[in-house]
Design an enzyme around this catalytic site. Structure first.
Site, mmCIF file in Angstrom:
data_model
loop_
_atom_site.group_PDB
_atom_site.id
_atom_site.type_symbol
_atom_site.label_atom_id
_atom_site.label_comp_id
_atom_site.label_asym_id
_atom_site.label_seq_id
_atom_site.Cartn_x
_atom_site.Cartn_y
_atom_site.Cartn_z
ATOM 1 N N HIS A 64 0.838 -1.209 0.000
ATOM 2 C CA HIS A 64 0.000 0.000 0.000
ATOM 3 C C HIS A 64 0.867 1.252 0.000
ATOM 4 O O HIS A 64 0.419 2.319 -0.373
ATOM 5 C CB HIS A 64 -0.965 0.005 1.198
ATOM 6 C CG HIS A 64 -0.294 0.264 2.513
ATOM 7 N ND1 HIS A 64 0.476 -0.683 3.153
ATOM 8 C CD2 HIS A 64 -0.249 1.359 3.298
ATOM 9 C CE1 HIS A 64 0.948 -0.168 4.277
ATOM 10 N NE2 HIS A 64 0.529 1.072 4.382
ATOM 11 N N LYS A 69 9.551 -2.561 3.216
ATOM 12 C CA LYS A 69 10.772 -2.517 4.018
ATOM 13 C C LYS A 69 10.749 -3.610 5.063
ATOM 14 O O LYS A 69 9.718 -3.874 5.665
ATOM 15 C CB LYS A 69 10.816 -1.147 4.710
ATOM 16 C CG LYS A 69 12.054 -0.851 5.466
ATOM 17 C CD LYS A 69 12.922 0.130 4.697
ATOM 18 C CE LYS A 69 14.294 0.274 5.283
ATOM 19 N NZ LYS A 69 15.085 -0.956 5.297
ATOM 20 N N LYS A 93 4.036 -1.961 11.996
ATOM 21 C CA LYS A 93 5.057 -1.149 12.662
ATOM 22 C C LYS A 93 5.267 0.173 11.922
ATOM 23 O O LYS A 93 5.282 1.244 12.517
ATOM 24 C CB LYS A 93 6.358 -1.961 12.620
ATOM 25 C CG LYS A 93 7.327 -1.703 13.690
ATOM 26 C CD LYS A 93 8.495 -2.684 13.547
ATOM 27 C CE LYS A 93 8.081 -4.112 13.834
ATOM 28 N NZ LYS A 93 9.224 -5.037 13.834
ATOM 29 N N LYS A 105 9.825 -8.836 4.726
ATOM 30 C CA LYS A 105 10.836 -9.512 5.547
ATOM 31 C C LYS A 105 11.502 -10.594 4.718
ATOM 32 O O LYS A 105 10.871 -11.183 3.838
ATOM 33 C CB LYS A 105 10.182 -10.170 6.764
ATOM 34 C CG LYS A 105 11.142 -10.411 7.897
ATOM 35 C CD LYS A 105 11.429 -9.125 8.625
ATOM 36 C CE LYS A 105 12.295 -9.309 9.837
ATOM 37 N NZ LYS A 105 12.227 -8.115 10.694
ATOM 38 N N SER A 361 16.143 3.459 9.810
ATOM 39 C CA SER A 361 16.363 2.999 8.436
ATOM 40 C C SER A 361 15.720 3.982 7.455
ATOM 41 O O SER A 361 16.255 4.259 6.380
ATOM 42 C CB SER A 361 15.738 1.619 8.224
ATOM 43 O OG SER A 361 16.640 0.616 8.619
HETATM 44 P P1 NAD Z 1 21.069 -10.620 16.916
HETATM 45 O O1 NAD Z 1 21.374 -11.796 16.061
HETATM 46 O O2 NAD Z 1 21.974 -9.450 16.869
HETATM 47 O O3 NAD Z 1 20.958 -11.063 18.440
HETATM 48 C C1 NAD Z 1 20.130 -12.059 18.927
HETATM 49 C C2 NAD Z 1 20.764 -12.616 20.193
HETATM 50 O O4 NAD Z 1 19.856 -13.521 20.815
HETATM 51 C C3 NAD Z 1 22.051 -13.388 19.917
HETATM 52 O O5 NAD Z 1 23.062 -12.927 20.774
HETATM 53 C C4 NAD Z 1 21.646 -14.826 20.196
HETATM 54 O O6 NAD Z 1 22.727 -15.616 20.657
HETATM 55 C C5 NAD Z 1 20.587 -14.647 21.265
HETATM 56 N N1 NAD Z 1 19.695 -15.798 21.384
HETATM 57 C C6 NAD Z 1 19.259 -16.639 20.432
HETATM 58 N N2 NAD Z 1 18.439 -17.558 20.933
HETATM 59 C C7 NAD Z 1 18.345 -17.308 22.252
HETATM 60 C C8 NAD Z 1 17.653 -17.919 23.308
HETATM 61 N N3 NAD Z 1 16.865 -18.968 23.119
HETATM 62 N N4 NAD Z 1 17.824 -17.412 24.555
HETATM 63 C C9 NAD Z 1 18.600 -16.356 24.760
HETATM 64 N N5 NAD Z 1 19.274 -15.712 23.782
HETATM 65 C C10 NAD Z 1 19.153 -16.186 22.545
HETATM 66 O O7 NAD Z 1 19.576 -10.230 16.532
HETATM 67 P P2 NAD Z 1 18.855 -8.828 16.762
HETATM 68 O O8 NAD Z 1 19.009 -8.027 15.533
HETATM 69 O O9 NAD Z 1 19.244 -8.275 18.086
HETATM 70 O O10 NAD Z 1 17.322 -9.289 16.803
HETATM 71 C C11 NAD Z 1 16.703 -9.756 17.993
HETATM 72 C C12 NAD Z 1 15.199 -9.610 17.851
HETATM 73 O O11 NAD Z 1 14.874 -8.238 17.608
HETATM 74 C C13 NAD Z 1 14.575 -10.399 16.689
HETATM 75 O O12 NAD Z 1 13.280 -10.817 17.072
HETATM 76 C C14 NAD Z 1 14.452 -9.352 15.605
HETATM 77 O O13 NAD Z 1 13.452 -9.667 14.651
HETATM 78 C C15 NAD Z 1 14.092 -8.137 16.421
HETATM 79 N N6 NAD Z 1 14.354 -6.854 15.739
HETATM 80 C C16 NAD Z 1 15.602 -6.534 15.303
HETATM 81 C C17 NAD Z 1 15.809 -5.309 14.680
HETATM 82 C C18 NAD Z 1 17.187 -4.843 14.259
HETATM 83 O O14 NAD Z 1 17.308 -3.667 13.882
HETATM 84 N N7 NAD Z 1 18.213 -5.657 14.326
HETATM 85 C C19 NAD Z 1 14.737 -4.438 14.481
HETATM 86 C C20 NAD Z 1 13.476 -4.791 14.937
HETATM 87 C C21 NAD Z 1 13.305 -6.006 15.569
#
Ligand code: NAD
Length: 468
Positions: A64, A69, A93, A105, A361
């Protein structure tokens, strides 16, 4: 994860909110469904010469607004259902924080720890090539970003691959965000999601009447926090919560969890993990039997920042936190959500709380299209104007400001300061809008977030009309 798929979970939350709107059922269905999904399988030549087939997806939930993104995730949990659910959350979001994009995604089903850097580069470049071939990437089409398991390095490879095939060199930089600053990234993007989590929680804690309902005083000072996942989002959320006065009492990583009710030193824990490969056995802290036990620790604020489906009907009743701040996407299942609301837990939902990443972003995308660093044209002008004002005040009062005060008051704003203030304004404005809707409809914050998003996307469809 529960038996219900992630996309169905998101849609159950959508339906709960849709009941509070009066949009026609056909339009609601159009908003809810995922417009297009590209499932690809391609070969990787591994370092030892063997061939491995890689499975990957890119989902575009709603066009839309264009571009769409959303991040790209590298994890073994990636599948079509997960990518569609995460793309849907991106649509909502973006609407909630007024970022003019549709939701998307991507994901590659790999455990990145099993691949060398050059293998990861080949996987990323081939994935990008597949997206180019099917028109699933471009500054005005679909703009990826980092997510779980990816970061600035992968974004730089995506940019370089896109550039190699693009005939639109002028705007090519805007084909992906979350890039290193030297490759067109914006200062502040790396920490943006965690910082946004902090701004969002901070704003929630400003309302004394809301805090009184859950037995807390307003403000973050002295509030205890447990964090699951110390990656990009979790680490930065922890850092800013600490700087904001909160006390970090528990951390969980995939290898285990640690607890110290008197507070854990975040940087020392990170250094300990770098040295030993684990957060366990950190001096002064107690190891918990299982990583997930951290979710049940006594604390004021629980921040799940790892993956979806962490709080389910199995453990929801044992959660002791008064506030759950959803930094990860989908950490609470729909059934667990009902249990927690019944217990009176305040849930600050993912579709609002982790929108800091996409907000910054958006700033990066704007910077790439305008080809100029934020503040470059205005910084010196603002400083000079402020200096003239300070001079005039000194002349009128006959008193002089201290050198320190002069320096503090006569600032033009660097890029990172402008990005932080734009993010803060966005998160505060969005929280207040959602809270207002929650009061108006007498619903929880998640339902209000969805009502807000549905209304905005619906207006967009109604104004645009439907082609043909
Ligand atoms: P990342 O890979 O940088 O970090 C994730 C961390 O979680 C890692 O250190 C990993 O070892 C740990 N992990 C994995 N499984 C685990 C468990 N069962 N118990 C404890 N720790 C565990 O990822 P991120 O970018 O920080 O993303 C984390 C969440 O945030 C995801 O759901 C992602 O979709 C969401 N998110 C990220 C962004 C972004 O800008 N990176 C934006 C919006 C939402």
């Amino acid at each position: 994860m529960s038996a219900v798929g992630f996309f169905d979970q998101v849609n159950r939350m959508f339906e709960k909110a849709a009941a509070h709107t009066d949009h026609p059922p056909g339009l609601l269905r159009q908003i809810r469904i995922c417009n297009s999904v590209y499932h690809m399988e391609f070969p990787l030549k591994r370092d030892d010469g063997s061939i491995k087939v890689i499975r990957a997806w890119r989902a575009e939930h709603s066009q839309h607004k264009l571009p769409v993104k959303g991040g790209i995730r590298y994890a073994m949990t990636v599948n079509e259902d997960e990518v569609m659910a995460l793309a849907a959350l991106m649509t909502y979001k973006c609407a909630v924080v007024n970022v003019p994009f549709g939701g998307a995604k991507g994901g590659i089903q790999i455990n990145r720890r099993e691949y060398s850097k050059s293998e990861l580069e080949r996987i990323t470049r081939r994935y990008t090539f597949e997206m180019i071939r099917k028109n699933f990437i471009g500054p005005g089409i679909d703009v990826p970003a980092p997510d779980y398991g990816t970061g600035p390095q992968e974004m730089a490879w995506i940019l370089d691959t896109y550039n190699s095939f693009s005939d639109n060199q002028l705007n090519a930089l805007a084909c992906v965000t979350g890039k290193p600053v030297g490759q067109g990234g914006v200062r502040g993007r790396n920490e943006a999601t965690g910082l946004g989590v902090f701004y969002g929680v901070h704003q929630a804690f400003q309302y004394a009447e809301d805090m009184a309902k859950i037995g807390l005083t307003p403000g973050l000072q002295g509030k205890t926090v447990v964090i699951q996942g110390l990656g990009n989002v979790g680490y930065h959320a922890a850092k800013f919560m600490k700087e904001g006065g909160a006390v970090l009492v528990g951390f969980a990583e995939y290898e285990g969890a640690i607890h110290n009710p008197n507070g854990l030193d975040l940087e020392a824990v990170m250094a300990h993990r770098r040295e030993t490969g684990s957060i366990l056995d950190f001096p002064g802290a107690t190891n918990l039997p299982q990583s997930k036990d951290a979710l049940e620790l006594p604390c004021d604020i629980l921040i799940p920042a790892a993956l979806e489906g962490q709080i389910t009907t199995e453990n929801a009743a044992r959660i002791q936190a008064k506030v759950i701040a959803e930094a990860a996407n989908g950490p609470v299942t729909a059934d667990a959500d009902a249990i927690l609301l019944e217990k009176g837990v305040l849930i600050v939902p993912d579709a609002f709380l982790n929108a800091g990443g996409v907000t910054v972003s958006y700033f990066e995308w704007l910077r790439n299209l305008s080809h100029v660093r934020f503040g470059r044209l205005s910084k010196r002008f603002s400083m000079n104007t402020q200096i003239e004002t300070l001079d005039a005040v000194e002349t009128l009062t006959g008193k002089a400001f201290s050198a320190d005060t002069r320096q503090r008051l006569a600032r033009g704003g660097d890029e990172v300061e402008l990005v932080y203030s734009g993010l803060e304004e966005t998160m505060i404005g969005a929280y207040d809008e959602v809270r207002e809707l929650a009061l108006q409809h007498d619903v929880d914050l998640r339902t209000a977030t969805f009502i807000n998003a549905i209304n905005k996307v619906a207006v967009s469809y109604l104004e645009m009309g439907i082609f043909p």
